[in-house]
Structure formats: C-alpha cells, structure tokens
Design an enzyme around this catalytic site. Structure first.
Site, short mmCIF file in Angstrom:
data_model
loop_
_atom_site.label_atom_id
_atom_site.label_comp_id
_atom_site.label_asym_id
_atom_site.label_seq_id
_atom_site.Cartn_x
_atom_site.Cartn_y
_atom_site.Cartn_z
N ASN A 51 0.85 -1.20 0.00
CA ASN A 51 0.00 0.00 0.00
C ASN A 51 0.88 1.25 0.00
O ASN A 51 1.95 1.28 0.62
CB ASN A 51 -0.99 0.00 1.18
CG ASN A 51 -0.35 -0.21 2.53
OD1 ASN A 51 0.68 -0.83 2.66
ND2 ASN A 51 -0.99 0.31 3.57
N CYS A 86 -4.19 0.79 -2.34
CA CYS A 86 -4.03 -0.45 -1.58
C CYS A 86 -2.94 -1.33 -2.22
O CYS A 86 -2.63 -1.20 -3.41
CB CYS A 86 -5.32 -1.25 -1.58
SG CYS A 86 -6.66 -0.51 -0.65
N GLU A 129 -3.09 -4.45 -3.07
CA GLU A 129 -3.57 -5.32 -4.15
C GLU A 129 -3.59 -4.59 -5.49
O GLU A 129 -3.16 -5.11 -6.51
CB GLU A 129 -4.99 -5.83 -3.84
CG GLU A 129 -5.08 -6.70 -2.61
CD GLU A 129 -5.31 -5.92 -1.31
OE1 GLU A 129 -4.89 -4.74 -1.22
OE2 GLU A 129 -5.90 -6.50 -0.39
N CYS A 183 -10.62 -3.16 -4.33
CA CYS A 183 -9.61 -4.13 -4.78
C CYS A 183 -10.27 -5.41 -5.30
O CYS A 183 -9.82 -5.99 -6.28
CB CYS A 183 -8.64 -4.45 -3.66
SG CYS A 183 -7.52 -3.07 -3.33
N1 THU Z 1 -5.24 -1.57 2.65
C1 THU Z 1 -4.68 -2.35 1.69
O1 THU Z 1 -3.60 -2.05 1.17
N2 THU Z 1 -5.33 -3.48 1.32
C2 THU Z 1 -6.47 -3.95 1.90
O2 THU Z 1 -6.94 -4.98 1.51
C3 THU Z 1 -7.09 -3.19 3.00
C4 THU Z 1 -6.52 -1.85 3.27
C5 THU Z 1 -4.52 -0.36 3.07
C6 THU Z 1 -5.10 0.94 2.63
C7 THU Z 1 -4.49 1.88 3.65
O3 THU Z 1 -3.20 2.27 3.22
C8 THU Z 1 -4.36 1.04 4.90
O4 THU Z 1 -4.44 -0.31 4.47
C9 THU Z 1 -5.41 1.32 5.95
O5 THU Z 1 -6.68 1.25 5.42
#
Ligand code: THU
Length: 138
Positions: free
Chosen positions: A46, A57, A59, A96
């Site tokens: 992320n 995110c 993904e 995602c």
């Molecule tokens: N986040 C992800 O990268 N993937 C997920 O599946 C859930 C959330 C990140 C987004 C943000 O940078 C942090 O987690 C908090 O929400």
C-alpha cells in the site's frame, strides 16, 4: 489450489512486499502478491498520500505493476495473496475485489495470511458474489 511450495512463495512475496509499504498515516502495512500461470510473482504494497484518498491499496498497487509489465496480456492469475501486521484476517477491500475481478477468474483463490501465519482462503466469487465484470459488457 496451490502446491505447498507455491503457497509458501506467495506468502513470502506478501511479507517482502509489506516491508516496502508506505503507510505513515494509517501505520497499517499491507503486502499483496499475484502468482501467474508462468510461475512469475508480482508484488505490491500500500502507498499512502498526505491527500488521503490518493493512496492505493497493496492489491491494486501489485496489479497495476503486472499490467504495466505486460503480464496480463499473456498470463492468467493463478492465485492472489495478502498479508498485514495484524492477527485478524485482512481481506481485499471492495475496490480491490472489483479490480481483481477485472483480471482474474471467479474461482481464483485468494490467500489471506495473518501476521502469525494463519491462512484463510476464499475464491474471488466468495468475496465478490454476483459481481459485474467485463463479460457483462460484451
Ligand atoms: N489496505 C490495503 O492495502 N489493502 C487492503 O486490503 C485493505 C486496506 C490499506 C489501505 C491503507 O493504506 C491502509 O491499508 C489502511 O486502510
């Protein structure tokens, strides 16, 4: 489903990816990885932003890399992995899930590892039932 070797590779790629997380605001590190039909693994973390909605995110970070490498033109997605630093299951967020839906099959397994290594596996269809995808526009 994956062999135990492939599963371990996917998990290690998620852990490695997580170490590159840029998450100074949430302090919530996430690592994701995609295993392709040719054995290649693409990973992403992320990447947050001072303008919060501009963050991406793990993904989607990984999948944009795979698209830009041209991988999705020739290879299919065999499995997706995600991990974070918590002992709860962190599953891909709604945006995602939809992004993965664009490129993966409904029966593609999504592996979710807690920080202590417990795994939960669900297919894309289980995470995104009755979904809308490219075939709906055909
Ligand atoms: N986040 C992800 O990268 N993937 C997920 O599946 C859930 C959330 C990140 C987004 C943000 O940078 C942090 O987690 C908090 O929400």
């Amino acid at each position: 489903m994956l062999s135990s070797e492939e599963e371990e590779q996917l998990k290690q790629a998620c852990i490695q990816a997580k170490s590159n997380s840029y998450s100074p605001y949430s302090k919530f590190r996430v690592g994701a990885s995609f295993l392709f039909s040719n054995g290649e693994i693409v990973k992403g973390a992320n990447v947050e932003n001072a303008s919060y909605p501009a963050g991406i995110c793990a993904e989607r970070s990984a999948i944009t890399i795979a698209v830009n490498q041209g991988l999705l033109a020739t290879e299919s997605i065999k499995a997706v992995g995600v991990t974070s630093d918590t002992d709860n299951v962190v599953s891909p967020c709604g945006i995602c899930r939809q992004t993965i839906r664009e490129f993966a099959n409904l029966d593609t397994p999504i592996y979710m590892w807690t920080s202590s290594g417990a795994v939960t596996v669900r297919t894309l269809e289980e995470l995104l039932p009755l979904s809308f995808g490219p075939d709906n526009l055909a």
